[in-house]
Design a protein around this motif. Structure first.
Motif, short mmCIF file in Angstrom:
data_model
loop_
_atom_site.label_atom_id
_atom_site.label_comp_id
_atom_site.label_asym_id
_atom_site.label_seq_id
_atom_site.Cartn_x
_atom_site.Cartn_y
_atom_site.Cartn_z
N SER A 84 -7.52 -37.69 -16.49
CA SER A 84 -7.23 -36.25 -16.55
C SER A 84 -7.67 -35.61 -17.86
O SER A 84 -7.87 -34.40 -17.91
N PHE A 85 -7.88 -36.39 -18.91
CA PHE A 85 -8.28 -35.85 -20.21
C PHE A 85 -9.80 -35.71 -20.34
O PHE A 85 -10.29 -35.26 -21.37
N VAL A 86 -10.54 -36.09 -19.28
CA VAL A 86 -12.00 -36.01 -19.27
C VAL A 86 -12.39 -35.05 -18.14
O VAL A 86 -11.75 -35.05 -17.08
N PRO A 87 -13.44 -34.24 -18.32
CA PRO A 87 -13.85 -33.33 -17.23
C PRO A 87 -14.14 -34.08 -15.92
O PRO A 87 -14.57 -35.23 -15.93
N ARG A 88 -13.89 -33.42 -14.82
CA ARG A 88 -14.06 -34.02 -13.49
C ARG A 88 -15.46 -34.60 -13.29
O ARG A 88 -15.63 -35.66 -12.70
N ARG A 89 -16.49 -33.92 -13.78
CA ARG A 89 -17.87 -34.36 -13.56
C ARG A 89 -18.37 -35.37 -14.60
O ARG A 89 -19.54 -35.75 -14.57
N HIS A 90 -17.52 -35.77 -15.52
CA HIS A 90 -17.91 -36.77 -16.51
C HIS A 90 -18.25 -38.07 -15.78
O HIS A 90 -17.58 -38.44 -14.81
N PRO A 91 -19.31 -38.78 -16.21
CA PRO A 91 -19.72 -40.01 -15.51
C PRO A 91 -18.60 -41.04 -15.33
O PRO A 91 -18.55 -41.71 -14.30
N LEU A 92 -17.69 -41.14 -16.29
CA LEU A 92 -16.57 -42.08 -16.12
C LEU A 92 -15.66 -41.68 -14.97
O LEU A 92 -15.26 -42.52 -14.15
N ASN A 93 -15.35 -40.39 -14.89
CA ASN A 93 -14.50 -39.92 -13.80
C ASN A 93 -15.20 -40.08 -12.46
O ASN A 93 -14.58 -40.44 -11.47
N VAL A 94 -16.49 -39.80 -12.43
CA VAL A 94 -17.24 -39.93 -11.18
C VAL A 94 -17.24 -41.39 -10.73
O VAL A 94 -16.92 -41.70 -9.58
N ALA A 95 -17.57 -42.31 -11.64
CA ALA A 95 -17.64 -43.73 -11.29
C ALA A 95 -16.27 -44.27 -10.88
O ALA A 95 -16.14 -44.96 -9.85
N LEU A 96 -15.24 -43.95 -11.65
CA LEU A 96 -13.90 -44.44 -11.31
C LEU A 96 -13.39 -43.82 -10.02
O LEU A 96 -12.70 -44.46 -9.23
N GLY A 97 -13.74 -42.57 -9.79
CA GLY A 97 -13.35 -41.92 -8.54
C GLY A 97 -14.02 -42.57 -7.34
O GLY A 97 -13.40 -42.74 -6.28
N GLN A 98 -15.27 -42.97 -7.49
CA GLN A 98 -15.97 -43.66 -6.40
C GLN A 98 -15.33 -45.02 -6.13
O GLN A 98 -15.17 -45.41 -4.97
#
Length: 173
Positions: free
Chosen positions: A135-149
């Motif tokens: 939640s402390f990183v923007p939604r489109r940040h690569p970490l959030n994208v990868a972890l979301g996948q």
């Protein structure tokens, strides 16, 4: 004030659109805009509907998708209290893969008319976004994208607790 001949062309366009004759509807909506523009002293609520449906037909007929979105946005700004202009804006935005804009348009339209079946159906199909993993990183940040996948593939949050996905559960029955 609505110019009656423009409104008549608009209504004919709605009929043609309902009949599946989008090219004829497109011509009717364009003519309604031009009639209203030349005979009206102000830009009233009629023009918002005219632009909205004209934009929808531009999208349906694949005449100009960029102009379609602009026309729908113009319709929403001219007549922000008509739920149908928000519905049309959402449909065109979704067609252009602008899911966030579609969601916001339909949410606004449902605020105006909570019983609007078309928007409710589209919102259900669109689904709801989960919170970003970090939640402390923007939604489109690569970490959030990868972890979301990863979370989506596993069907559970990264922390290990299972998530009940209503869409998957309904499809599994």
């Amino acid at each position: 004030m609505i110019y009656p001949p423009a409104e008549a062309r608009f209504q004919l366009g709605r009929t043609r659109l309902a009949e599946g004759v989008a090219r004829e509807a497109l011509a009717c909506f364009k003519e309604a805009i031009e009639l209203e523009r030349t005979h009206s002293l102000d830009s009233g609520p009629g023009q918002g509907r005219y632009h909205s449906f004209y934009g929808l037909c531009l999208c349906i007929t694949r005449t100009s998708t960029r102009d379609a979105l602009q026309e729908c946005r113009a319709g929403a700004s001219l007549d922000p209290i008509d739920p149908d202009v928000w519905w049309n804006l959402g449909k065109v935005a979704l067609h252009l893969n602008r899911r966030g804009e579609a969601y916001r348009a339909w949410r606004r339209g449902l605020e105006l008319d909570p019983a609007h079946d078309g928007m409710r159906h589209h919102m259900d199909e669109l689904g709801h976004r989960r919170q970003p993993v970090l939640s402390f990183v923007p939604r489109r940040h690569p970490l959030n994208v990868a972890l979301g996948q990863v979370r989506a593939r596993l069907g559970q949050p990264v922390g290990g607790r299972p998530v009940h996905d209503h869409r998957r559960a309904a499809g599994a029955r």
